[in-house]
Scaffold this active site. Structure first.
Site, PDB file in Angstrom:
ATOM      1  N   HIS A  92     -11.941   6.034   4.053  1.00  0.00           N
ATOM      2  CA  HIS A  92     -12.847   5.065   3.436  1.00  0.00           C
ATOM      3  C   HIS A  92     -13.966   4.720   4.405  1.00  0.00           C
ATOM      4  O   HIS A  92     -13.891   3.738   5.159  1.00  0.00           O
ATOM      5  CB  HIS A  92     -12.049   3.812   3.058  1.00  0.00           C
ATOM      6  N   ASP A 124      -7.322   1.668   5.126  1.00  0.00           N
ATOM      7  CA  ASP A 124      -7.956   2.942   4.796  1.00  0.00           C
ATOM      8  C   ASP A 124      -7.155   3.673   3.724  1.00  0.00           C
ATOM      9  O   ASP A 124      -7.709   4.166   2.740  1.00  0.00           O
ATOM     10  CB  ASP A 124      -8.062   3.794   6.063  1.00  0.00           C
ATOM     11  N   SER A 155     -18.054   1.747  -1.527  1.00  0.00           N
ATOM     12  CA  SER A 155     -16.860   0.920  -1.669  1.00  0.00           C
ATOM     13  C   SER A 155     -17.067  -0.111  -2.777  1.00  0.00           C
ATOM     14  O   SER A 155     -17.335   0.265  -3.926  1.00  0.00           O
ATOM     15  CB  SER A 155     -16.523   0.272  -0.323  1.00  0.00           C
TER      16      SER A 155
END
Length: 329
Positions: A308, A274, A177
């Site tokens: 994610h 997400d 991320s």
């Protein structure tokens, strides 16, 4: 497996504690304790806490002028580090953003299991809840210069205190991320530092969709880290800084590196976080891959179901690929 927490009941704080550990320890512990005693200050870092009781996972917290609080790092050593006498390649593994993300993140994700028996040192530093692996344009809480801390202080400190290869072919950088973005950014801006770069659900394009990732970096850092300050400047960006950090604007910087990319194709439709994150990640990575391909730069990419989150199998595959690319222990 428990994480290396900042407060340790069994930290060797005094010479007497170290002597006791030496008296009671096996050969492996003897070597570990002796090596631990040699780990010291330097490069602007002063150790204020340490934990070296675990055979593999060592913990340090520093005082540094680069950061207004004391950031920490976990250093995961190979199984045979204490008796092999060898030098090892290193991967810097960068965590994502959020109030639950820090230097312990990958220990919670079972990094010890993934790396058991593998000849590599894994360095997992703090990067702030929304530090974006950057020196911010503005801060209302004192210094939060994560780029300075990682590049100018932590890397040379690791090379000085552990048996590493302090060279291009001895280092990789990977992350999830926000940390995936940090990995792509560091590998491009500091070309001679890292021979391998990996982004697991990490954004690769800052300016697409009217600069959505830049806006998110500014907003998240302003709320979570900088008390209204911003990474890139608001309402007007520091355009030179955005360009310097933007992976899709630094394509030639990835030539002759191992490049590894992971993105999800089906985020949870009822989870806005997400969906917003991984939709942007996927689009940005596709843009990045297209530019790499047009430039004739090899890269490995994976588009997988889901949104994610950390994909353990991809991290294991990544670590194996890193070991294959870097100088051997």
């Amino acid at each position: 497996m428990s994480a290396q927490h900042p407060t340790r009941r069994n930290i060797l704080k005094t010479a007497g504690g170290l002597s006791a550990a030496l008296a009671l320890g096996s050969a492996g512990v003897l070597a570990s304790a002796s090596a631990a005693a040699a780990v010291g200050d330097g490069f602007g870092l002063r150790i204020v806490e340490r934990g070296e009781a675990d055979a593999r996972m060592w913990y340090y917290r520093f005082q540094t002028s680069a950061i207004g609080w004391n950031p920490a790092v976990n250093v995961l050593l190979p199984d045979d580090y204490h008796w092999s006498g060898r030098r090892y390649p290193v991967v810097y593994l960068l965590h994502g953003g959020g109030t639950d993300q820090d230097f312990i993140t990958f220990d919670r994700e079972r990094i010890r299991e993934w790396t058991a028996g593998k000849p590599i040192i894994v360095v997992m530093p703090d990067g702030g809840h929304a530090g974006w692996y950057s020196n911010p344009v503005s801060s209302n809480v004192g210094p939060r210069n994560w780029e300075t801390f990682h590049i100018d202080q932590l890397i040379p400190w690791i090379d000085a205190n552990f048996r590493t290869y302090a060279e291009y072919d001895g280092r990789a950088v990977s992350g999830f991320s926000m940390g995936g973005f940090g990995a792509l950014k560091y590998a491009a801006k500091y070309w001679g530092h890292f021979a391998s770069v990996s982004a697991h659900s990490g954004p690769a394009s800052l300016r697409r969709d009217n600069g959505l990732v830049v806006h998110w970096a500014n907003a998240s850092s302003g709320v979570l880290d900088l008390n209204g300050g911003t990474v890139y400047g608001a309402p007007f960006w520091d355009e030179a800084r955005v360009s310097a950090d933007n992976p899709v604007q630094r394509i030639e910087s990835y030539r002759n590196k191992r490049v590894f990319l992971v993105a999800g194709t089906s985020p949870d439709p009822i989870n806005w976080f997400d969906t917003a994150n991984e939709t942007q990640v996927l689009a940005g990575q596709r843009e990045f891959r297209s530019l790499l391909g047009n430039a004739g730069i090899p890269h490995e990419w994976h588009e997988l179901p889901g949104g994610h989150f950390v994909r353990h199998d991809m991290l294991v595959r990544d670590i194996d690929g890193i070991i294959g690319r870097l100088r051997k222990a």
